[in-house]
Design a protein around this motif. Structure first.
Motif, PDB file in Angstrom:
ATOM      1  N   ILE A  67      -8.467  -7.489   3.667  1.00 13.99           N
ATOM      2  CA  ILE A  67      -8.758  -6.062   3.776  1.00 13.99           C
ATOM      3  C   ILE A  67     -10.224  -5.798   4.159  1.00 13.99           C
ATOM      4  CG2 ILE A  67      -8.865  -3.870   2.503  1.00 13.99           C
ATOM      5  CD1 ILE A  67      -6.010  -4.693   3.187  1.00 13.99           C
TER       6      ILE A  67
ATOM      7  N   ILE B  37      -1.417   0.755   1.326  1.00 15.43           N
ATOM      8  CA  ILE B  37      -0.342   0.890   2.311  1.00 15.43           C
ATOM      9  C   ILE B  37       0.084  -0.431   2.939  1.00 15.43           C
ATOM     10  CG2 ILE B  37      -0.968   3.268   2.863  1.00 15.43           C
ATOM     11  CD1 ILE B  37      -2.205   2.210   5.455  1.00 15.43           C
ATOM     12  N   THR B  38      -0.685  -1.495   2.715  1.00 18.49           N
ATOM     13  CA  THR B  38      -0.319  -2.815   3.254  1.00 18.49           C
ATOM     14  C   THR B  38      -0.353  -3.854   2.138  1.00 18.49           C
ATOM     15  OG1 THR B  38      -2.604  -3.254   3.913  1.00 18.49           O
ATOM     16  CG2 THR B  38      -1.149  -2.314   5.598  1.00 18.49           C
TER      17      THR B  38
ATOM     18  N   GLU C  57       1.353  -6.296   1.634  1.00 20.46           N
ATOM     19  CA  GLU C  57       1.655  -7.652   2.087  1.00 20.46           C
ATOM     20  C   GLU C  57       0.412  -8.402   2.571  1.00 20.46           C
ATOM     21  OE1 GLU C  57       1.800  -5.023   5.645  1.00 20.46           O
ATOM     22  OE2 GLU C  57       2.514  -4.838   3.603  1.00 20.46           O
ATOM     23  N   GLU C  58      -0.692  -7.677   2.822  1.00 21.38           N
ATOM     24  CA  GLU C  58      -1.921  -8.316   3.290  1.00 21.38           C
ATOM     25  C   GLU C  58      -2.600  -9.066   2.137  1.00 21.38           C
ATOM     26  OE1 GLU C  58      -3.265  -8.604   6.293  1.00 21.38           O
ATOM     27  OE2 GLU C  58      -1.663  -7.434   7.217  1.00 21.38           O
TER      28      GLU C  58
ATOM     29  N   LEU D 193      -6.079   1.008   2.561  1.00 23.12           N
ATOM     30  CA  LEU D 193      -5.441  -0.090   3.293  1.00 23.12           C
ATOM     31  C   LEU D 193      -4.713  -1.041   2.340  1.00 23.12           C
ATOM     32  CD1 LEU D 193      -8.147  -0.896   5.969  1.00 23.12           C
ATOM     33  CD2 LEU D 193      -5.883   0.075   6.358  1.00 23.12           C
TER      34      LEU D 193
ATOM     35  N   TRP E 244      -3.675   1.527  12.885  1.00 20.23           N
ATOM     36  CA  TRP E 244      -3.106   1.742  11.561  1.00 20.23           C
ATOM     37  C   TRP E 244      -2.256   2.993  11.663  1.00 20.23           C
ATOM     38  CZ3 TRP E 244      -8.728   1.246   9.880  1.00 20.23           C
ATOM     39  CH2 TRP E 244      -9.057  -0.092   9.678  1.00 20.23           C
TER      40      TRP E 244
ATOM     41  N   THR F 181      -0.054   4.268   9.896  1.00 20.77           N
ATOM     42  CA  THR F 181       0.228   5.040   8.686  1.00 20.77           C
ATOM     43  C   THR F 181      -0.981   5.827   8.193  1.00 20.77           C
ATOM     44  OG1 THR F 181      -0.253   3.070   7.391  1.00 20.77           O
ATOM     45  CG2 THR F 181       2.052   3.493   7.907  1.00 20.77           C
TER      46      THR F 181
END
Length: 59
Positions: A57, A48-49, A51-52, A45, A25, A27
């Motif tokens: 997660i 910052i993501t 799109e997941e 998480l 990760w 970032t």
């Protein structure tokens, strides 16, 4: 006894020689700076993501 397998995409001994685990990760730098333990990490998480998938997660 519990055994963990650590996989690295680079054929070096850096992880064992330097005594660390690389989680990929990029970032997130220092996990100890994230408050809230496991739930705090999941929230970070998700932030910052975006799109997941939401269910990806926790795993």
């Amino acid at each position: 006894m519990q055994v963990w397998g650590l996989h690295n995409d680079t054929l070096t001994t850096e992880l064992t020689e330097e005594n660390f685990v690389s989680l990929s990760w990029d970032t997130i730098n220092d996990l100890s700076q994230i408050p809230g333990g496991r739930e705090g990490l999941k929230a970070e998480l998700a932030r910052i993501t975006p799109e997941e998938r939401h269910k990806a997660i926790p795993t």
